[in-house]
Design an enzyme around this catalytic site. Structure first.
Site: not given
Ligand code: PPE
Length: 306
Positions: A37, A158-160, A164
């Site tokens: 995202f 990276v933004k997985a 989170y």
């Protein structure tokens, strides 16, 4: 704070009603965190509403997808238009934009490559993440007992979505203990980042920040700060930092799209500097808001009109 609902969400290529943007409970990404995202902001500027560093955010989105072998079935141009459309069509003057791609409904089990990739872009109005009070007067942070995911555990750059859960644990711990935000250390015990922000410190007029080796997300706001620092003649050094370095720093601050630029005035009950937002932090905040509000010619190319 409950989400401020608007009318439409872009869902697999179409604008649908907010309440119709739904997925099946056996969506792969819901069970295994197989999504990527972005978080992007649109600001009101003199020339109308514009999205800040939209293309850079979308490039990171594709980079995140690549790491998970996720083919996004839309081009960068199509997603750029989707991001603008959700702001425009919902009549938002300023907005937080959330593109997300995730493994959808089809197969269960950990091998995701046979599951479809669904893509959604939503936008809503989201005030600053750590509060206006935080932006003005600074926040108190606490070193988390939860270590930041190691770069060889989950690629942190990276933004997985799944990664989170690490930030969620740190955030809960810090809030329950009465602090505004958590600071996570990497697996070696060096300072990494906040639950949803990068972190910086200032000592003797030099800015220091952890490098990508510390499992940070390569923040776009962080990169913006690098540009601002150069413009105002302050050197930035990326290196390993201990939490002790922060205890006797002159200033500290955190950055993120949601958070923007937030002074850190206390860490683990140690006052940073004199316990007030410092002059370099203030200058960076000031320049940052000029840039995002379209008051800086030099960076006008970073603002993409909706
Ligand atoms: N580190 C992390 C872990 C992180 O989540 C963010 C953004 C950053 C650094 C800063 O990156 P950038 O936004 O590119 O400067 N966090 C996003 C998610 C916040 C949320 O709660 O959701 C954001 O700020 O949009």
């Amino acid at each position: 704070m409950p989400i401020q609902e608007v009318s439409k969400i872009w869902f697999n290529g179409k604008l649908v009603n907010w309440h119709d943007a739904k997925v099946h409970v056996l969506t792969h990404g819901l069970h295994y965190g197989t999504g990527v995202f972005e978080g992007i902001r649109a600001y009101e500027t003199k020339r109308g509403t514009a999205v800040f560093r939209l293309t850079d955010h979308l490039k990171r989105f594709y980079r995140s997808a690549k790491i998970y072998f996720m083919e996004i079935p839309y081009s960068l141009d199509e997603l750029r238009e989707a991001c603008k459309a959700v702001v425009r069509e919902n009549g938002l003057k300023s907005a937080y934009i959330r593109p997300i791609a995730f493994r959808g409904y089809g197969e269960m089990g950990l091998y995701p490559l046979n599951s479809p990739v669904d893509v959604v872009v939503a936008a809503w109005s989201w005030g600053t993440y750590l509060g206006d009070e935080g932006i003005r007067n600074g926040i108190r942070v606490k070193t988390s007992s939860f270590r930041r995911i190691d770069v060889n555990t989950i690629p942190a750059g990276v933004k997985a979505t799944g990664q989170y859960i690490n930030s969620v644990l740190a955030k809960i711990e810090a809030k329950i203990a009465g602090y505004d935000e958590a600071v996570m250390l990497d697996s070696r015990g060096m300072v990494s980042e906040g639950s949803g922000e990068n972190i910086f410190m200032v000592r003797n007029n030099v800015i220091y920040t952890p490098s990508t080796a510390s499992g940070i997300l390569e923040g776009i706001t962080r990169d913006t700060v690098f540009h601002i620092a150069e413009d105002i003649g302050v050197k930035v050094v990326e290196r390993d930092l201990t939490r002790i370095d922060f205890y006797y720093a002159d200033e500290a601050f955190m950055t993120g799209t949601a958070a923007e630029v937030v002074p850190v005035i206390e860490m683990d009950n140690y006052k940073i500097g004199d316990g007030k937002p410092g002059p370099i932090t203030r200058k960076i905040q000031e320049e940052f808001y000029k840039i995002v509000k379209g008051e800086s010619e030099k960076y006008s190319h970073w603002l993409e009109a909706v």
